[in-house]
Design a protein around this motif. Structure first.
Motif, PDB file in Angstrom:
ATOM      1  N   PRO A 280      10.728  16.482 -28.731  1.00 57.74           N
ATOM      2  CA  PRO A 280       9.593  16.137 -29.803  1.00 57.74           C
ATOM      3  C   PRO A 280       8.177  15.960 -28.928  1.00 57.74           C
ATOM      4  CG  PRO A 280      11.405  14.668 -30.198  1.00 57.74           C
ATOM      5  CD  PRO A 280      11.601  15.689 -28.977  1.00 57.74           C
ATOM      6  N   VAL A 281       8.132  15.407 -28.117  1.00 51.87           N
ATOM      7  CA  VAL A 281       7.283  14.970 -27.220  1.00 51.87           C
ATOM      8  C   VAL A 281       6.315  16.274 -26.792  1.00 51.87           C
ATOM      9  CG1 VAL A 281       6.083  14.077 -24.946  1.00 51.87           C
ATOM     10  CG2 VAL A 281       7.980  12.648 -26.470  1.00 51.87           C
ATOM     11  N   VAL A 282       7.353  17.304 -26.301  1.00 50.87           N
ATOM     12  CA  VAL A 282       6.773  18.661 -25.672  1.00 50.87           C
ATOM     13  C   VAL A 282       6.269  19.458 -26.950  1.00 50.87           C
ATOM     14  CG1 VAL A 282       7.089  21.026 -24.690  1.00 50.87           C
ATOM     15  CG2 VAL A 282       8.290  18.590 -23.748  1.00 50.87           C
ATOM     16  N   ARG A 283       6.891  19.309 -28.156  1.00 53.90           N
ATOM     17  CA  ARG A 283       6.470  20.094 -29.351  1.00 53.90           C
ATOM     18  C   ARG A 283       5.139  19.647 -29.752  1.00 53.90           C
ATOM     19  NH1 ARG A 283      12.176  20.715 -32.585  1.00 53.90           N
ATOM     20  NH2 ARG A 283      13.129  22.679 -31.023  1.00 53.90           N
ATOM     21  N   ALA A 284       4.616  18.526 -29.402  1.00 52.41           N
ATOM     22  CA  ALA A 284       3.476  17.759 -30.118  1.00 52.41           C
ATOM     23  C   ALA A 284       2.325  18.030 -28.945  1.00 52.41           C
ATOM     24  CB  ALA A 284       3.560  16.139 -30.078  1.00 52.41           C
ATOM     25  N   GLU A 285       2.670  18.655 -27.774  1.00 51.88           N
ATOM     26  CA  GLU A 285       1.661  19.028 -26.844  1.00 51.88           C
ATOM     27  C   GLU A 285       0.585  20.058 -27.202  1.00 51.88           C
ATOM     28  OE1 GLU A 285       2.680  19.656 -22.698  1.00 51.88           O
ATOM     29  OE2 GLU A 285       4.789  18.662 -23.157  1.00 51.88           O
ATOM     30  N   ALA A 286      -0.507  20.187 -26.986  1.00 50.89           N
ATOM     31  CA  ALA A 286      -1.530  21.146 -27.369  1.00 50.89           C
ATOM     32  C   ALA A 286      -1.280  22.452 -26.742  1.00 50.89           C
ATOM     33  CB  ALA A 286      -3.012  20.743 -26.913  1.00 50.89           C
ATOM     34  N   GLY A 287      -1.000  23.385 -27.437  1.00 47.74           N
ATOM     35  CA  GLY A 287      -0.659  24.735 -27.061  1.00 47.74           C
ATOM     36  C   GLY A 287       0.838  25.173 -27.312  1.00 47.74           C
ATOM     37  N   CYS A 288       1.634  24.190 -27.618  1.00 53.02           N
ATOM     38  CA  CYS A 288       3.234  24.528 -27.551  1.00 53.02           C
ATOM     39  C   CYS A 288       3.462  25.347 -28.986  1.00 53.02           C
ATOM     40  CB  CYS A 288       3.972  23.064 -27.499  1.00 53.02           C
ATOM     41  SG  CYS A 288       5.479  23.567 -27.441  1.00 53.02           S
ATOM     42  N   ILE A 289       3.987  26.533 -28.762  1.00 47.15           N
ATOM     43  CA  ILE A 289       4.124  27.234 -30.173  1.00 47.15           C
ATOM     44  C   ILE A 289       5.721  27.040 -30.174  1.00 47.15           C
ATOM     45  CG2 ILE A 289       4.402  29.427 -30.823  1.00 47.15           C
ATOM     46  CD1 ILE A 289       2.104  30.197 -29.162  1.00 47.15           C
TER      47      ILE A 289
ATOM     48  N   ILE B 142       2.162  33.036 -23.937  1.00 42.74           N
ATOM     49  CA  ILE B 142       2.913  33.445 -22.699  1.00 42.74           C
ATOM     50  C   ILE B 142       4.464  32.867 -23.357  1.00 42.74           C
ATOM     51  CG2 ILE B 142       1.600  33.652 -20.894  1.00 42.74           C
ATOM     52  CD1 ILE B 142       2.087  30.721 -19.990  1.00 42.74           C
ATOM     53  N   HIS B 143       5.299  33.435 -22.455  1.00 41.49           N
ATOM     54  CA  HIS B 143       6.921  33.018 -22.883  1.00 41.49           C
ATOM     55  C   HIS B 143       7.442  32.361 -21.404  1.00 41.49           C
ATOM     56  CE1 HIS B 143       6.810  34.700 -26.904  1.00 41.49           C
ATOM     57  NE2 HIS B 143       6.149  35.733 -26.321  1.00 41.49           N
ATOM     58  N   VAL B 144       8.135  31.537 -21.726  1.00 37.75           N
ATOM     59  CA  VAL B 144       9.006  30.822 -20.603  1.00 37.75           C
ATOM     60  C   VAL B 144      10.495  30.548 -20.881  1.00 37.75           C
ATOM     61  CG1 VAL B 144       9.118  28.851 -18.934  1.00 37.75           C
ATOM     62  CG2 VAL B 144       6.744  29.344 -19.842  1.00 37.75           C
TER      63      VAL B 144
ATOM     64  N   LEU C 281      22.370  25.680 -19.944  1.00 35.09           N
ATOM     65  CA  LEU C 281      21.072  25.519 -21.080  1.00 35.09           C
ATOM     66  C   LEU C 281      20.026  26.373 -20.675  1.00 35.09           C
ATOM     67  CD1 LEU C 281      21.448  21.511 -21.466  1.00 35.09           C
ATOM     68  CD2 LEU C 281      22.469  23.263 -23.014  1.00 35.09           C
ATOM     69  N   THR C 282      19.315  26.860 -21.511  1.00 33.50           N
ATOM     70  CA  THR C 282      18.031  27.517 -21.567  1.00 33.50           C
ATOM     71  C   THR C 282      17.389  26.955 -22.493  1.00 33.50           C
ATOM     72  OG1 THR C 282      19.585  29.515 -21.080  1.00 33.50           O
ATOM     73  CG2 THR C 282      17.119  29.876 -21.681  1.00 33.50           C
ATOM     74  N   ILE C 283      15.969  27.005 -21.808  1.00 30.58           N
ATOM     75  CA  ILE C 283      14.847  26.341 -22.755  1.00 30.58           C
ATOM     76  C   ILE C 283      13.964  27.485 -22.968  1.00 30.58           C
ATOM     77  CG2 ILE C 283      13.071  24.830 -23.133  1.00 30.58           C
ATOM     78  CD1 ILE C 283      14.319  22.917 -21.274  1.00 30.58           C
ATOM     79  N   VAL C 284      13.827  27.937 -24.396  1.00 26.53           N
ATOM     80  CA  VAL C 284      13.045  29.055 -24.646  1.00 26.53           C
ATOM     81  C   VAL C 284      11.934  28.406 -25.020  1.00 26.53           C
ATOM     82  CG1 VAL C 284      12.631  31.025 -25.919  1.00 26.53           C
ATOM     83  CG2 VAL C 284      14.730  30.543 -25.061  1.00 26.53           C
ATOM     84  N   GLU C 285      10.573  28.975 -24.488  1.00 27.92           N
ATOM     85  CA  GLU C 285       9.349  28.359 -24.580  1.00 27.92           C
ATOM     86  C   GLU C 285       8.224  29.303 -25.094  1.00 27.92           C
ATOM     87  OE1 GLU C 285       7.902  25.202 -21.532  1.00 27.92           O
ATOM     88  OE2 GLU C 285      10.058  25.475 -20.740  1.00 27.92           O
ATOM     89  N   ALA C 286       7.136  28.977 -25.714  1.00 27.46           N
ATOM     90  CA  ALA C 286       6.237  29.890 -26.045  1.00 27.46           C
ATOM     91  C   ALA C 286       4.827  29.105 -25.974  1.00 27.46           C
ATOM     92  CB  ALA C 286       6.097  30.464 -27.182  1.00 27.46           C
ATOM     93  N   TRP C 287       3.808  29.514 -25.121  1.00 30.17           N
ATOM     94  CA  TRP C 287       2.459  28.528 -25.052  1.00 30.17           C
ATOM     95  C   TRP C 287       1.291  29.375 -25.328  1.00 30.17           C
ATOM     96  CZ3 TRP C 287       2.983  23.507 -24.096  1.00 30.17           C
ATOM     97  CH2 TRP C 287       4.237  22.957 -23.788  1.00 30.17           C
TER      98      TRP C 287
END
Length: 101
Positions: free
Chosen positions: A27-36, A2-4, A57-63
């Protein structure tokens, strides 16, 4: 997967403080399980699309899954983040996308 898309408008005079908080968080979030992907972006002023907002600001996420996103949102560092940045934001929105093609 999924994308956020998490979009925030930052109060005038608060952008540097917000970017400092995000610099510690990423860096903390990028180290989380499932963070793409977890990437903080600022509007580009290139004459294409919606006019750039220098306060946004926009945070582009993929999980990997909705469960990974839920775990991320429940993480203690995210509660701390929300408390820290609440007074710095004018507004915020979150859109979750499910890829189809």
């Amino acid at each position: 997967m999924i994308h956020v898309i998490a979009r925030m408008e930052i109060k005038k005079g608060q952008m540097e403080k917000m970017l400092g908080i995000l610099t510690r968080l990423v860096p903390v979030v990028r180290a989380e399980a499932g963070c793409i992907r977890y990437e903080v972006c600022q509007d580009a002023n290139i004459g294409i699309g919606t006019p750039a907002n220098p306060q946004a600001l926009t945070i582009v996420e993929a999980w990997e899954s909705p469960e990974h996103l839920a775990a991320h949102l429940a993480a203690p560092h995210m509660a701390t983040f929300r408390d820290e940045v609440g007074p710095l934001r004018e507004s915020s929105s979150v859109t979750v996308l499910n890829p189809k093609i």
